[in-house]
Design an enzyme around this catalytic site. Structure first.
Site, PDB file in Angstrom:
ATOM      1  N   SER A  80      12.376  16.064   2.150  1.00  0.00           N
ATOM      2  CA  SER A  80      13.911  16.092   2.615  1.00  0.00           C
ATOM      3  C   SER A  80      14.166  17.111   0.477  1.00  0.00           C
ATOM      4  CB  SER A  80      15.183  15.095   2.443  1.00  0.00           C
ATOM      5  OG  SER A  80      14.485  14.449   1.636  1.00  0.00           O
ATOM      6  N   GLY A  81      12.675  16.718  -0.276  1.00  0.00           N
ATOM      7  CA  GLY A  81      13.122  17.630  -1.672  1.00  0.00           C
ATOM      8  C   GLY A  81      12.943  18.650  -1.207  1.00  0.00           C
ATOM      9  N   TYR A  82      13.525  19.241  -3.146  1.00  0.00           N
ATOM     10  CA  TYR A  82      13.370  20.885  -2.691  1.00  0.00           C
ATOM     11  C   TYR A  82      11.704  21.011  -2.455  1.00  0.00           C
ATOM     12  CZ  TYR A  82      17.726  21.702  -5.312  1.00  0.00           C
ATOM     13  OH  TYR A  82      19.050  21.090  -5.343  1.00  0.00           O
ATOM     14  N   CYS A  88       3.340  21.026 -11.538  1.00  0.00           N
ATOM     15  CA  CYS A  88       3.579  21.997 -12.192  1.00  0.00           C
ATOM     16  C   CYS A  88       3.513  23.059 -13.476  1.00  0.00           C
ATOM     17  CB  CYS A  88       5.864  22.292 -11.565  1.00  0.00           C
ATOM     18  SG  CYS A  88       6.827  20.949 -12.633  1.00  0.00           S
ATOM     19  N   ASN A  99       8.354  26.777 -10.396  1.00  0.00           N
ATOM     20  CA  ASN A  99       7.373  25.656 -10.292  1.00  0.00           C
ATOM     21  C   ASN A  99       7.635  25.080  -8.556  1.00  0.00           C
ATOM     22  OD1 ASN A  99      10.447  25.603 -11.410  1.00  0.00           O
ATOM     23  ND2 ASN A  99      10.417  23.982  -9.826  1.00  0.00           N
TER      24      ASN A  99
END
Length: 352
Positions: free
Chosen positions: A11-13, A148, A319
């Site tokens: 559900s995150g980026y 990142c 990133n």
């Protein structure tokens, strides 16, 4: 045969970017995507760019079923306690958390203030930076994707350290300018629009956790560089620009640096050397990398008073791509014997 995959923590980026890539990958079928808080909801309600691309719904983590390969996108500290369960679900695990990036359990104590619950497995995990560990990735069961900031810094500096060009008696200073997506998808005071918009804000001037990965990967012949990493938040959504200041052992020329970087990266599909004599795109620029898996690297030699020379190395990535989901798919391609660039050919947008 199509490979079945699942995403733990989608559900995150990072999870959304990974799902975007996998849905278009010709050799992969995404079976499940988990989210405890959004279980039962269509994934496009969280990742609206995926509307009409999939009918998948989030499932709770407990509902995960066995697959050929599992991506874990959990926050730091949540993967290690359940690692045995993950290895039961899939013969190959690609972990995008920080839990298995470092080989030394003492480094987790120092940088994360965390006692690692499974130090016995640290040596078995492969650091998933293809440009440095491609052959290890080919046979790995557990791949730990780099952070990142660390990806950006390591790719920019590794050829110089491996060639023995840098004076390790002098400090190396690196600053990363990062976009807001690096902080994740959860809202907070620092991401509130009136506070975040237009910002140039020191985020972590010293002691950033990703420093540990950089030191680990840049240690040459048992000697660790004296390297400091600072991270600054800037007005952007995606992207990292790392600027490193180093001092060569002996004076270098541009030709020397071209030779070193071409020897290291000349055959790398996702490394581009950006060093132009004129124009506005003379150096790496994160904006034009948005959505792509490229890392752009450039440099400038600075002749200082007294005959000393400073080398400034600039490296840039998206990133969420080369710093997370794109790199994970690149590692998957290597591990499964697919063409390394499969599903990752998008060159970015210009203008944006």
């Amino acid at each position: 045969m199509v490979v079945s995959v699942a995403i733990l923590g989608g559900s995150g980026y990072t999870g959304g970017e990974l799902l975007r890539l996998l849905l278009s990958h010709p050799e992969v079928e995404v079976k499940q995507v988990t989210s405890r808080s959004r279980a039962g909801k269509f994934v496009h309600t969280v990742h609206p760019n995926l509307r009409k691309r999939t009918a998948l719904k989030f499932v709770p983590p407990e509902a995960l079923e066995p697959v050929d390969l599992l991506f874990a996108c959990l926050p730091h500290g949540e993967t290690a306690p359940i690692v045995d369960r993950l290895l039961e679900l899939a013969p190959i695990v690609i972990d995008l958390s920080a839990d298995f990036r470092l080989r030394d359990p003492a480094a987790y104590e120092q940088w994360y203030h965390w006692t690692h619950p499974r130090p016995d497995l640290l040596a078995q995990a492969v650091y998933g930076l293809p440009e440095l560990h491609r052959e290890e990735i080919r046979n790995a069961r557990y791949i730990a994707c780099p952070g990142c900031n660390s990806t950006t810094v390591i790719l920019g500096l590794a050829p110089l350290f491996r060639a023995g060009l840098i004076d390790l008696d002098l400090p190396v200073t690196v600053e990363c300018k990062v976009g807001s997506s690096g902080a994740g998808g959860e809202a907070g005071p620092a991401s509130h629009h009136p506070e975040r918009s237009g910002v140039i804000r020191p985020f972590k001037p010293g002691g950033h956790r990703h420093t540990a990965e950089v030191l680990q990967e840049l240690t040459v012949c048992g000697r660790t560089p004296s390297l400091g990493l600072s991270v600054t938040s800037v007005e952007a959504v995606r992207g990292i620009l790392a600027t490193a200041h180093l001092f060569p052992k002996q004076p270098l020329t541009d030709r020397d640096l071209w030779q070193v970087y071409r020897a290291a990266y000349g055959q790398e599909p996702f490394i581009r050397l950006v060093k132009e004599a004129s124009g506005i795109h003379r150096y790496p620029e994160p904006k034009i990398l948005a959505g792509s898996n490229y890392c752009d690297i450039g440099w400038e030699l600075d002749e200082l008073p007294g005959g000393r020379q400073r080398l400034v190395v600039m490296s840039a990535i998206d990133n969420l791509m080369k710093g997370a989901a794109g790199q994970a798919v690149q590692a998957m391609n290597i591990r499964l014997g697919f063409p390394e660039t499969l599903g990752l050919e998008f060159p970015g947008l210009h203008p944006l």
